[in-house]
Design an enzyme around this catalytic site. Structure first.
Site, PDB file in Angstrom:
ATOM      1  N   CYS A 159      34.736  41.826  41.286  1.00 11.45           N
ATOM      2  CA  CYS A 159      35.874  40.922  41.397  1.00 11.45           C
ATOM      3  C   CYS A 159      37.083  41.482  40.644  1.00 11.45           C
ATOM      4  O   CYS A 159      36.967  42.008  39.558  1.00 11.45           O
ATOM      5  CB  CYS A 159      35.510  39.520  40.934  1.00 11.45           C
ATOM      6  SG  CYS A 159      35.474  39.280  39.177  1.00 11.45           S
TER       7      CYS A 159
ATOM      8  N   CYS B  25      42.700  35.558  35.160  1.00  4.93           N
ATOM      9  CA  CYS B  25      41.693  34.643  34.633  1.00  4.93           C
ATOM     10  C   CYS B  25      41.857  34.541  33.126  1.00  4.93           C
ATOM     11  O   CYS B  25      42.160  35.525  32.453  1.00  4.93           O
ATOM     12  CB  CYS B  25      40.288  35.139  34.968  1.00  4.93           C
ATOM     13  SG  CYS B  25      38.986  33.992  34.425  1.00  4.93           S
TER      14      CYS B  25
ATOM     15  N   CYS C  11      36.008  37.400  29.812  1.00  3.58           N
ATOM     16  CA  CYS C  11      34.676  38.029  29.746  1.00  3.58           C
ATOM     17  C   CYS C  11      34.861  39.549  29.658  1.00  3.58           C
ATOM     18  O   CYS C  11      35.673  40.118  30.384  1.00  3.58           O
ATOM     19  CB  CYS C  11      33.845  37.655  30.968  1.00  3.58           C
ATOM     20  SG  CYS C  11      33.660  35.865  31.149  1.00  3.58           S
TER      21      CYS C  11
ATOM     22  N   CYS D  35      34.016  35.475  49.854  1.00  5.36           N
ATOM     23  CA  CYS D  35      34.191  35.267  48.412  1.00  5.36           C
ATOM     24  C   CYS D  35      35.681  35.053  48.151  1.00  5.36           C
ATOM     25  O   CYS D  35      36.514  35.875  48.535  1.00  5.36           O
ATOM     26  CB  CYS D  35      33.677  36.500  47.663  1.00  5.36           C
ATOM     27  SG  CYS D  35      33.949  36.407  45.883  1.00  5.36           S
TER      28      CYS D  35
ATOM     29  N   CYS E  34      34.855  42.017  32.832  1.00  4.03           N
ATOM     30  CA  CYS E  34      35.472  41.577  34.094  1.00  4.03           C
ATOM     31  C   CYS E  34      36.905  42.085  34.245  1.00  4.03           C
ATOM     32  O   CYS E  34      37.711  41.990  33.321  1.00  4.03           O
ATOM     33  CB  CYS E  34      35.456  40.054  34.163  1.00  4.03           C
ATOM     34  SG  CYS E  34      36.161  39.406  35.688  1.00  4.03           S
TER      35      CYS E  34
ATOM     36  N   GLU F  75      42.673  38.510  45.914  1.00  3.78           N
ATOM     37  CA  GLU F  75      41.834  39.189  46.886  1.00  3.78           C
ATOM     38  C   GLU F  75      40.698  38.297  47.340  1.00  3.78           C
ATOM     39  O   GLU F  75      40.286  37.368  46.652  1.00  3.78           O
ATOM     40  CB  GLU F  75      41.295  40.469  46.281  1.00  3.78           C
ATOM     41  CG  GLU F  75      40.598  40.268  44.963  1.00  3.78           C
ATOM     42  CD  GLU F  75      40.233  41.592  44.295  1.00  3.78           C
ATOM     43  OE1 GLU F  75      41.151  42.380  44.015  1.00  3.78           O
ATOM     44  OE2 GLU F  75      39.043  41.812  44.073  1.00  3.78           O
TER      45      GLU F  75
HETATM   46  N1  SAH Z   1      34.948  32.586  36.424  1.00  2.00           N
HETATM   47  C1  SAH Z   1      33.786  32.349  37.226  1.00  2.00           C
HETATM   48  C2  SAH Z   1      33.867  32.931  38.639  1.00  2.00           C
HETATM   49  C3  SAH Z   1      34.428  34.311  38.817  1.00  2.00           C
HETATM   50  S1  SAH Z   1      33.401  35.650  38.366  1.00  2.00           S
HETATM   51  C4  SAH Z   1      32.535  32.798  36.499  1.00  2.00           C
HETATM   52  O1  SAH Z   1      32.642  33.264  35.373  1.00  2.00           O
HETATM   53  O2  SAH Z   1      31.433  32.635  37.041  1.00  2.00           O
HETATM   54  C5  SAH Z   1      32.059  35.608  39.481  1.00  2.00           C
HETATM   55  C6  SAH Z   1      30.837  36.351  39.000  1.00  2.00           C
HETATM   56  O3  SAH Z   1      31.089  37.766  38.989  1.00  2.00           O
HETATM   57  C7  SAH Z   1      30.467  35.960  37.587  1.00  2.00           C
HETATM   58  O4  SAH Z   1      29.092  35.765  37.433  1.00  2.00           O
HETATM   59  C8  SAH Z   1      30.939  37.177  36.800  1.00  2.00           C
HETATM   60  O5  SAH Z   1      30.241  37.261  35.607  1.00  2.00           O
HETATM   61  C9  SAH Z   1      30.671  38.312  37.765  1.00  2.00           C
HETATM   62  N2  SAH Z   1      31.404  39.547  37.457  1.00  2.00           N
HETATM   63  C10 SAH Z   1      32.670  39.683  37.054  1.00  2.00           C
HETATM   64  N3  SAH Z   1      32.973  40.979  36.818  1.00  2.00           N
HETATM   65  C11 SAH Z   1      31.868  41.676  37.087  1.00  2.00           C
HETATM   66  C12 SAH Z   1      31.547  43.068  37.018  1.00  2.00           C
HETATM   67  N4  SAH Z   1      32.427  43.980  36.643  1.00  2.00           N
HETATM   68  N5  SAH Z   1      30.282  43.427  37.363  1.00  2.00           N
HETATM   69  C13 SAH Z   1      29.375  42.506  37.745  1.00  2.00           C
HETATM   70  N6  SAH Z   1      29.638  41.197  37.838  1.00  2.00           N
HETATM   71  C14 SAH Z   1      30.857  40.768  37.496  1.00  2.00           C
END
Ligand code: SAH
Length: 354
Positions: free
Chosen positions: A342, A119, A123, A112, A126, A99
């Site tokens: 995301c 991934c 985390c 974006c 996420c 997406e």
């Molecule tokens: N892998 C990379 C880029 C993708 S995530 C990274 O970790 O930075 C991009 C940003 O969105 C990151 O800061 C991530 O922590 C945040 N993100 C992911 N899921 C989220 C969620 N459910 N709520 C808020 N931020 C989120």
């Protein structure tokens, strides 16, 4: 693609860099100035097929269409939010879903983009990492997200910024990502200044150094999410292998080499990393780094039992950081009514499919 079942899958045209296209022209007896002309149709004039490149000789257009696919994906869903955020769910040639999002502000149109299917970082908040990583996207598949969004814009509207903050860990796919970003940056490509392109990483020190050495000063954002290692490892499992100190060191080197200060992202998770103790530790950790912190209230993800803190607690966190001498902003929510965070739109689609 489902509407072209008889056509074999060909190499993707946007996987060719400018140099690759020049080589193609050379080997096909096509004068080299045609390369920039063709790229101008794609990056400047928003065509959707080789046949629309009117000043390119018909024989060259035919040759191109016999050797390359123009697009890699099919648009499965296009959603428009009440704040004019737009989101595309794209189906790649083997059926994988990615997406990309367009976010509008008065003087900005930011795209974006994703770099991987899924991934591997895991985390805990996420949506993208729930099923791990399936594969890296190719250069063309990364570029195509920007091009597809570009074609949604009004005639006078232009993409002003690109953030690599969609699905995947960008620094785990530098080999495909860098040629894509360089094309966005090039004059004969999208012509976006390096300062308008931001890469967000979970924090992979060696790869941060590799990016610094690449020589184009893209903005780099590191997803920190915790001020000390034991909490960060709980929230960001890859931290076990890296540790915060090595990440800050690599950030400092990035600044020394590129002249660009690294930004730190910090997703606020109620009851996990949003307390006064963490705010204090974070301020101490970053005090000598002249760092900018971007706080992101957790966007809800259906199967994940974590939430954003209430407004007053977020405010307290901000004030404590400011008091500790740290530059801080809170990220605005955009497109909340169309699955903003995301990986969410893809997640909804995959859940519906099951
Ligand atoms: N892998 C990379 C880029 C993708 S995530 C990274 O970790 O930075 C991009 C940003 O969105 C990151 O800061 C991530 O922590 C945040 N993100 C992911 N899921 C989220 C969620 N459910 N709520 C808020 N931020 C989120």
């Amino acid at each position: 693609m489902s509407d072209e079942t008889t056509r074999p899958v060909l190499p993707l045209f946007t996987n060719l860099t400018r140099k690759g296209l020049l080589d193609w022209c050379d080997s096909h007896g096509v004068p080299s100035y045609r390369a920039d002309q063709i790229r101008q149709w794609i990056f400047g004039k928003r065509v959707n097929d080789f046949s629309e490149m009117h000043d390119v000789p018909a024989a060259v257009r035919k040759q191109l269409s016999e050797e390359f696919d123009f697009w890699a994906c099919r648009i499965v869903r296009h959603q428009v939010s009440s704040d004019r955020t737009e989101k595309l769910l794209l189906e790649l040639r083997e059926g994988d879903l990615v997406e990309c999002v367009l976010m509008r502000e008065t003087d900005r149109a930011t795209v974006c983009i994703s770099t991987q299917v899924g991934c591997g970082m895991g985390c805990i908040f996420c949506a993208s990492g729930l099923d791990g990583v399936k594969r890296n996207l190719s250069t063309g598949e990364i570029l195509e997200q920007v091009l597809r969004i570009d074609r949604l814009l009004g005639k006078e509207e232009r993409i002003t910024n690109v953030v690599v903050m969609g699905m995947g860990e960008p620094l785990a796919n530098l080999r495909s990502l860098l040629p894509a970003l360089d094309t966005l940056n090039e004059k004969g490509g999208m012509g976006l200044g390096a300062r308008r392109i931001t890469i967000s990483t979970v924090g992979l020190p060696e790869k941060m150094r590799e990016l610094a050495r690449h020589g184009t000063p893209y903005n780099l954002a590191v997803s920190l999410h915790a001020p000390e290692d034991s909490l960060r490892t709980e929230i960001v499992p890859t931290n076990k292998r890296t540790g915060i100190a090595a990440i800050l060191e690599a950030s400092e080197e990035y600044f020394q080499i590129t002249g660009r200060r690294v930004t730190y992202e910090y997703v606020l998770l109620a009851g996990r990393n949003d307390g006064p103790e963490q705010a204090k530790q974070l301020a101490i950790l970053l005090r000598y780094h002249a760092a900018h912190v971007n706080l992101i209230p957790m966007n809800p993800v259906a199967p994940i039992d974590l939430t954003a803190p209430a407004e007053p607690r977020t405010k307290m966190f901000v004030e404590m950081l400011e008091h500790g001498g740290v530059n801080v902003t809170v990220r605005k929510r955009k497109g909340a009514d169309i699955d903003a965070a995301c990986g969410q739109l893809r997640l909804t689609e995959l859940t519906l499919e099951k």
